[in-house]
Write an enzyme that holds these catalytic residues in place. Sequence first.
Site, PDB file in Angstrom:
ATOM      1  N   ASP A  55       0.843  -1.203   0.000  1.00 52.15           N
ATOM      2  CA  ASP A  55       0.000   0.000   0.000  1.00 52.15           C
ATOM      3  C   ASP A  55       0.878   1.253   0.000  1.00 52.15           C
ATOM      4  O   ASP A  55       0.848   2.050   0.930  1.00 52.15           O
ATOM      5  CB  ASP A  55      -0.940  -0.019   1.212  1.00 52.15           C
ATOM      6  N   GLU A  56       1.679   1.399  -1.046  1.00 53.21           N
ATOM      7  CA  GLU A  56       2.572   2.548  -1.150  1.00 53.21           C
ATOM      8  C   GLU A  56       2.645   2.984  -2.611  1.00 53.21           C
ATOM      9  O   GLU A  56       1.928   3.865  -3.016  1.00 53.21           O
ATOM     10  CB  GLU A  56       3.943   2.189  -0.566  1.00 53.21           C
ATOM     11  N   ASP A  70      14.517   7.632  -4.300  1.00 57.89           N
ATOM     12  CA  ASP A  70      14.684   6.412  -5.088  1.00 57.89           C
ATOM     13  C   ASP A  70      14.905   6.757  -6.561  1.00 57.89           C
ATOM     14  O   ASP A  70      15.784   6.208  -7.223  1.00 57.89           O
ATOM     15  CB  ASP A  70      13.439   5.515  -4.967  1.00 57.89           C
ATOM     16  N   GLU A  75      14.161  -4.415  -1.736  1.00 58.52           N
ATOM     17  CA  GLU A  75      14.281  -3.180  -0.956  1.00 58.52           C
ATOM     18  C   GLU A  75      15.432  -3.276   0.054  1.00 58.52           C
ATOM     19  O   GLU A  75      16.146  -2.317   0.294  1.00 58.52           O
ATOM     20  CB  GLU A  75      12.965  -2.950  -0.202  1.00 58.52           C
ATOM     21  N   HIS A  96      12.098  -3.195  -5.678  1.00 56.87           N
ATOM     22  CA  HIS A  96      12.447  -1.845  -5.237  1.00 56.87           C
ATOM     23  C   HIS A  96      13.766  -1.492  -5.922  1.00 56.87           C
ATOM     24  O   HIS A  96      14.793  -2.044  -5.585  1.00 56.87           O
ATOM     25  CB  HIS A  96      12.690  -1.921  -3.726  1.00 56.87           C
TER      26      HIS A  96
HETATM   27  C1  BGC Z   1       9.951   3.779   0.590  1.00 55.99           C
HETATM   28  C2  BGC Z   1      11.339   4.131   0.154  1.00 55.99           C
HETATM   29  C3  BGC Z   1      11.505   5.588   0.433  1.00 55.99           C
HETATM   30  C4  BGC Z   1      11.470   5.681   1.924  1.00 55.99           C
HETATM   31  C5  BGC Z   1      11.862   6.965   2.539  1.00 55.99           C
HETATM   32  C6  BGC Z   1       9.877   3.958   2.043  1.00 55.99           C
HETATM   33  O1  BGC Z   1       8.662   3.615   2.565  1.00 55.99           O
HETATM   34  O2  BGC Z   1       9.582   2.517   0.176  1.00 55.99           O
HETATM   35  O3  BGC Z   1      11.806   3.593  -0.959  1.00 55.99           O
HETATM   36  O4  BGC Z   1      12.547   6.220  -0.173  1.00 55.99           O
HETATM   37  O5  BGC Z   1      10.263   5.233   2.443  1.00 55.99           O
HETATM   38  O6  BGC Z   1      12.900   6.680   3.281  1.00 55.99           O
END
Ligand code: BGC
Length: 903
Positions: free
Chosen positions: A483-484, A491, A756, A777
């Site tokens: 859910d993001e 990134d 990730e 990721h």
């Molecule tokens: C994301 C990352 C993002 C980070 C911030 C995470 O929840 O998945 O890729 O850059 O939050 O630190």
Amino acid sequence: MINKFCFLLVFTLLIVQNISSTELKELKVNYKISPIGLDAHLPTFSWIIKSDLYDVEQFAYRIYVSDHINFDKTNIVWNSNKILSNNTYGIKYDGLKLKSNQKYYWKLEVWLNHDNQKPIRNESNWVTGFLSSNDWHSKWITQSETDNKQRKIPYFRKRFQILKKIKNARLYISSKGMYECKINNKRTGDGYFTPGWTSYDNRIQYQVYDVKKDLIKNNVISISVGHGWYRGNLVWKDKQDHYGSRQSIIAQLMIDYEDGTSDIMTTDKSWKYGLGPIAFSEIYHGEVYDARLEDKKWFDYSCSSAGLKNVIIDKETDFLLKGTENELVRKQEEFKPKLIKTSAGENILDFGQNLVGWVEFTTNNTKSNDTIVIKHAEILDKHGNFYTENLRSAKQTNTYITNGNPDKVYHPHFTFQGFRYALIEGLEKVDPNQFTAVALYSDMVETGSFETSNELVNQLQKNIVWSQKGNFIDIPTDCPQRDERLGWTGDAQVFFNTASFNMDVRLFFKKWLKDLNFEQKKDGAVPYIIPNVLGSDAYASAGWADAATIIPWNHYLKYGDKQILTQQYQSMKNWVNYIVNHSDDYLWQDGFHFGDWLFYRPEDDNDGMSAVTDKYLIAQCFFARSTQILLESAKVLEIKEDITYYKSLLENVKNAFHEEYLTSNGMLVSNTQTAYVLALQFDLIPEKLIDNVVNRLTKNIKKYNTHLTTGFLGTPYLNSVLSKYGKDDIAIDLLLQESYPSWLYPVKKGATTIWERWDGIKPDGSTQTPNMNSYNHYAYGAIGEWMYANILGLKTKKEHPGYSEFIINPLVSKAFSMAKGSYKSPNGIIDIEWYNSSKLYDLKIEVPVNSKAEIVLPYKSSYFFSINKEIKQFNPYENKINQQKQISFRLGSGRYNIKINKL
Ligand code: BGC
């Protein structure tokens, strides 16, 4: 020895010309081939010259633009005249005012250095979009407030007749929410998730489709609208209605008839709407499709709209509508699964690749009322069970209720899933042939390829590319499954250079950067994510917000078009000024920062091995980097007053860094790989201390038994810094390291995308903490840039952006016996292929027209250099040998095979 050679050989290449072909290819307008609906008043032109001759350069060009297929004098709206220039892109239209919704034709003539009498020619065309908001006569239409509140998926419908012969017909369309349009039951266009995601509070993109072939005498047009990013669930708090509380559409059909008349059909009060089979559709949660609710008469013109509801005119109409700039998301690769029956009796399909898109299936089911459920997961746990905990609240579940019709191919509409595995429920027997995984992503041209003699490294490259595909769905996202799925700036920033090797991301990022401009605060603060749906305090983290400077600059170096700097300059400047305003005595020690996100930290850390880098030290490094980039950009754009100011700012920022964070012996306050890497990469170490600092970095790597400890911010530069300071061997050892933490550790664990975390699956097979453990990721995939630049050996030259001049300095190491790959530069394809054995180094390269390559190769007095026979005279010793015992020489366009016999 060298002088003797120089004496014997002439410095230039003497070429044998064979029968040859030279042609103009890829004629583009605003970097698209024959775009439809381009709303640029002053579009730019570009092309590529392909030739099998050597040393070809463009000498001059001429462009004619006409508003008719015939280039009669009365139709010509621009004649650029013959321009003496080797420029092949970014050439701005400079003719009569362009008209909206008009097809223009352009002819290109190019003169080459090989024959400046006869030009070569080609032609192309484009169709303008609406160049003024007055061109929109349509209204935004929506459903009733009650239906809105119940979060229904409306299907808007209109019947219309066409009684004359059509010359051309174009549909302009956009929506608040995601739309799917059908005319006479045929889907309009092949794009998905349209109109794409932009900073909706500021602008929404519209698409234009050529629908001439779809229209008949009696027509029905139908447009369904899902919640999409506009009002669907977004962000882990499961919030809805980020941009507005109702879906609506706007559409306008522009028809020109053969008899010279024209018609416009608009969205207005005359449209009706009803509900249809899509009962539920949310990006994170998936879709419920009830095939029993399909209305067979929906596209039947004779079937009146009785029973349908009247649309409401949406009052929130002051949205800026802009023509689509980037490539649409389209269907791409397909995968067939293997069926796995688990001990728990579950039917799981394994598609063999973690991807983003959906599972398409043929119902094969003649019964009605059956409910088929497809759940999606990226991995199976160590016991082989379907693992969805890392999806957090995202359900990623599609449900299909049958209506008794067999052989219907179904896929969801306004949602996508990140998965390798699918769990099938509701079918007595699961036949894998019924199912196909379809990858969907922004339809960018693949510009890179990369392969070596090491299979694990090849898999790493594949994983990088697949994480790019999975996360380039109209915007660059962090991850595609939980859910993001948001446009995290950090990134995107770390991955840009790798991404731009793999694919043509020029338009994708140009569009996203425009949204960055919109979302940047007045004081210059840049949000964590673009488009920003995190709220008003999610701003200004070092390394994330610097996407505002780093991406435009890298974009410029990659594609060579200054226009990106012009577009972004004010934003870049505002960001640097924001930092200035939040620092004291040139030290930025203020605000929240993510720091070197997900750096190495062992669980039971009694030895203090966690690689914690002070967040303000990192912030200071990015302060310097952003200032440096701004300064370079000011030089490119010739903004004199800024050059002076930012030059002195940079000096002050660097001095402040030295005083606060660097000892006189080259030790940094944080003794970590990331600290040393950032300071070296961003030129923050005084010349006299560089050796010390590099030694500290290499010692640190040894301390961890040749493992990296870097997080999101240090990782992209780690190997580049090592290579830059002559430590290729350590860089290679890091790349080839197979135990955690390393790039190849996930590969050994069977990863098909970048994870990730370095240990998404731990050595004992258990999984990392589920609330932050994506298996798709791309951030750590930023090593890809180093692989292209150092193994293949393709490097940019800052003074020659867009690879008009570049370096080929391939790796020579026992670790690899071969590497081959290519990169499609703005001038054309650069090919590199090399083989290395104890006796021979064999390098094959292709340098595109209008480009120059500087070849850098190892040198020993016992080496004998030769080149393909077409090149009659060849002197590789033209330039001096550098400190690394390498020689370099320049080559113009052409295909070469250079061999070094190691006698
Ligand atoms: C994301 C990352 C993002 C980070 C911030 C995470 O929840 O998945 O890729 O850059 O939050 O630190």
